[in-house]
Design a protein around this motif. Structure first.
Motif, PDB file in Angstrom:
ATOM      1  N   ARG A  13      -6.889   6.856 -24.613  1.00  0.00           N
ATOM      2  CA  ARG A  13      -6.551   7.231 -23.574  1.00  0.00           C
ATOM      3  C   ARG A  13      -6.144   8.862 -23.461  1.00  0.00           C
ATOM      4  N   GLN A  14      -5.891   9.126 -24.244  1.00  0.00           N
ATOM      5  CA  GLN A  14      -5.216  10.415 -24.625  1.00  0.00           C
ATOM      6  C   GLN A  14      -5.810  11.330 -25.214  1.00  0.00           C
ATOM      7  N   GLN A  15      -6.765  12.378 -24.882  1.00  0.00           N
ATOM      8  CA  GLN A  15      -7.433  13.680 -25.364  1.00  0.00           C
ATOM      9  C   GLN A  15      -7.022  14.931 -25.757  1.00  0.00           C
ATOM     10  N   THR A  16      -5.572  14.830 -25.325  1.00  0.00           N
ATOM     11  CA  THR A  16      -5.060  16.163 -25.043  1.00  0.00           C
ATOM     12  C   THR A  16      -3.548  15.670 -26.085  1.00  0.00           C
ATOM     13  N   VAL A  17      -3.203  16.397 -26.861  1.00  0.00           N
ATOM     14  CA  VAL A  17      -2.510  15.428 -28.170  1.00  0.00           C
ATOM     15  C   VAL A  17      -1.573  16.468 -28.866  1.00  0.00           C
ATOM     16  N   GLU A  18       0.017  16.527 -28.859  1.00  0.00           N
ATOM     17  CA  GLU A  18       0.724  17.019 -29.424  1.00  0.00           C
ATOM     18  C   GLU A  18       0.837  17.287 -30.970  1.00  0.00           C
ATOM     19  N   ILE A  19       0.781  17.719 -31.476  1.00  0.00           N
ATOM     20  CA  ILE A  19       0.797  17.578 -33.108  1.00  0.00           C
ATOM     21  C   ILE A  19       2.052  18.506 -33.986  1.00  0.00           C
ATOM     22  N   THR A  20       2.738  17.918 -35.133  1.00  0.00           N
ATOM     23  CA  THR A  20       3.971  18.820 -35.268  1.00  0.00           C
ATOM     24  C   THR A  20       4.232  19.435 -36.581  1.00  0.00           C
ATOM     25  N   THR A  21       3.221  19.598 -37.391  1.00  0.00           N
ATOM     26  CA  THR A  21       3.296  20.071 -38.762  1.00  0.00           C
ATOM     27  C   THR A  21       4.412  20.860 -39.223  1.00  0.00           C
ATOM     28  N   HIS A  67       1.680  13.099 -31.562  1.00  0.00           N
ATOM     29  CA  HIS A  67       3.243  12.887 -30.950  1.00  0.00           C
ATOM     30  C   HIS A  67       1.805  12.398 -29.486  1.00  0.00           C
ATOM     31  N   LEU A  68       2.008  10.927 -29.068  1.00  0.00           N
ATOM     32  CA  LEU A  68       1.359   9.969 -28.307  1.00  0.00           C
ATOM     33  C   LEU A  68       2.402   9.662 -27.294  1.00  0.00           C
ATOM     34  N   ALA A  69       1.930   9.934 -25.667  1.00  0.00           N
ATOM     35  CA  ALA A  69       2.647   8.871 -24.675  1.00  0.00           C
ATOM     36  C   ALA A  69       4.150   8.759 -24.957  1.00  0.00           C
ATOM     37  N   GLY A  70       4.935   9.221 -25.190  1.00  0.00           N
ATOM     38  CA  GLY A  70       6.650   8.879 -25.667  1.00  0.00           C
ATOM     39  C   GLY A  70       6.422   8.127 -27.214  1.00  0.00           C
ATOM     40  N   ARG A  71       5.474   8.383 -27.462  1.00  0.00           N
ATOM     41  CA  ARG A  71       5.871   7.543 -29.331  1.00  0.00           C
ATOM     42  C   ARG A  71       4.959   8.878 -29.854  1.00  0.00           C
ATOM     43  N   ASP A  72       6.325   8.758 -31.501  1.00  0.00           N
ATOM     44  CA  ASP A  72       6.080   9.504 -32.234  1.00  0.00           C
ATOM     45  C   ASP A  72       5.316   9.463 -33.254  1.00  0.00           C
ATOM     46  N   LEU A  73       4.460   9.490 -33.880  1.00  0.00           N
ATOM     47  CA  LEU A  73       4.197   8.730 -35.266  1.00  0.00           C
ATOM     48  C   LEU A  73       3.743   9.126 -36.429  1.00  0.00           C
ATOM     49  N   ARG A  74       3.805   9.227 -37.387  1.00  0.00           N
ATOM     50  CA  ARG A  74       3.842  10.084 -38.331  1.00  0.00           C
ATOM     51  C   ARG A  74       2.068   9.430 -39.247  1.00  0.00           C
ATOM     52  N   VAL A  75       1.717  10.268 -38.603  1.00  0.00           N
ATOM     53  CA  VAL A  75      -0.365   9.772 -39.919  1.00  0.00           C
ATOM     54  C   VAL A  75      -0.225  10.885 -41.056  1.00  0.00           C
ATOM     55  N   ARG A  76      -1.047  10.641 -41.370  1.00  0.00           N
ATOM     56  CA  ARG A  76      -1.952  12.009 -42.733  1.00  0.00           C
ATOM     57  C   ARG A  76      -2.929  12.834 -42.095  1.00  0.00           C
ATOM     58  N   GLU A 116      -5.877   9.930 -40.294  1.00  0.00           N
ATOM     59  CA  GLU A 116      -5.974   8.687 -40.807  1.00  0.00           C
ATOM     60  C   GLU A 116      -4.615   8.053 -40.634  1.00  0.00           C
ATOM     61  N   LEU A 117      -4.227   6.747 -39.417  1.00  0.00           N
ATOM     62  CA  LEU A 117      -3.573   6.212 -38.742  1.00  0.00           C
ATOM     63  C   LEU A 117      -2.601   5.274 -39.843  1.00  0.00           C
ATOM     64  N   ASP A 118      -1.709   5.366 -39.996  1.00  0.00           N
ATOM     65  CA  ASP A 118      -0.968   4.498 -40.889  1.00  0.00           C
ATOM     66  C   ASP A 118      -0.075   3.606 -41.032  1.00  0.00           C
ATOM     67  N   PRO A 119      -1.023   2.010 -41.327  1.00  0.00           N
ATOM     68  CA  PRO A 119      -0.878   0.720 -40.856  1.00  0.00           C
ATOM     69  C   PRO A 119       0.072   0.221 -40.817  1.00  0.00           C
ATOM     70  N   ASP A 120       1.392   1.289 -41.684  1.00  0.00           N
ATOM     71  CA  ASP A 120       2.488   1.049 -41.562  1.00  0.00           C
ATOM     72  C   ASP A 120       3.712   2.079 -41.044  1.00  0.00           C
ATOM     73  N   GLY A 121       2.791   2.738 -40.232  1.00  0.00           N
ATOM     74  CA  GLY A 121       3.702   3.604 -39.591  1.00  0.00           C
ATOM     75  C   GLY A 121       4.592   3.203 -38.779  1.00  0.00           C
ATOM     76  N   GLN A 122       5.518   3.970 -38.474  1.00  0.00           N
ATOM     77  CA  GLN A 122       6.488   3.908 -37.065  1.00  0.00           C
ATOM     78  C   GLN A 122       7.009   5.216 -36.692  1.00  0.00           C
ATOM     79  N   PRO A 123       7.199   4.452 -35.290  1.00  0.00           N
ATOM     80  CA  PRO A 123       7.387   5.994 -34.529  1.00  0.00           C
ATOM     81  C   PRO A 123       9.328   6.520 -35.197  1.00  0.00           C
ATOM     82  N   ASP A 124       8.993   7.636 -35.448  1.00  0.00           N
ATOM     83  CA  ASP A 124       9.890   8.804 -35.502  1.00  0.00           C
ATOM     84  C   ASP A 124      11.068   8.751 -35.084  1.00  0.00           C
TER      85      ASP A 124
END
Length: 124
Positions: A13-21, A67-76, A116-124
């Motif tokens: 749903r979201q093409q524009t995203v924010e990332i924190t590196t 950062h996606l629509a109110g969710r913060d996900l740890r990814v690689r 790379e989405l972490d299958p065990d990823g949890q919101p920050d």
């Protein structure tokens, strides 16, 4: 529904995203807005040709926050340097961008990172 499934739905749903590196030299969080792309059934970060701090940060510290629509996900992030893979992925992305320069210029100078989405990823 798993965290990975939720992340995929949000990315659809979201093409524009924010990332924190994490800064490669400062080791401090750096948040920016960018676009995600879909190719080969996977999600990518790229940009027009040129040097990008976010890319250098991901090369140095591959784990980042998406950062996606109110969710913060740890990814690689997986930087893509293989000419064959870059050609395949950017060859699918660049023709869809009306504003993009030539594919050759993107192949020569654009960053490319698979999210790379972490299958065990949890919101920050």
């Amino acid at each position: 529904m798993t965290a990975t499934d939720e992340a995929r739905r949000a990315l659809e749903r979201q093409q524009t995203v924010e990332i924190t590196t994490i800064g490669r030299r400062s080791a401090r969080p750096r948040r920016i807005e960018t676009w995600r792309y879909l190719a080969d059934g996977r999600y990518w970060l790229t940009g027009s040709p040129g040097t990008r701090d976010w890319y250098a940060n991901i090369v140095a510290h591959p784990d980042f926050t998406l950062h996606l629509a109110g969710r913060d996900l740890r990814v690689r992030g997986r930087p893509v340097t293989s000419p064959e893979e870059r050609s395949r992925v950017l060859g699918a992305i660049v023709p869809t961008l009306a504003w993009a320069d030539s594919l050759e210029s993107w192949l020569a100078g654009s960053p490319l990172v698979e999210i790379e989405l972490d299958p065990d990823g949890q919101p920050d």
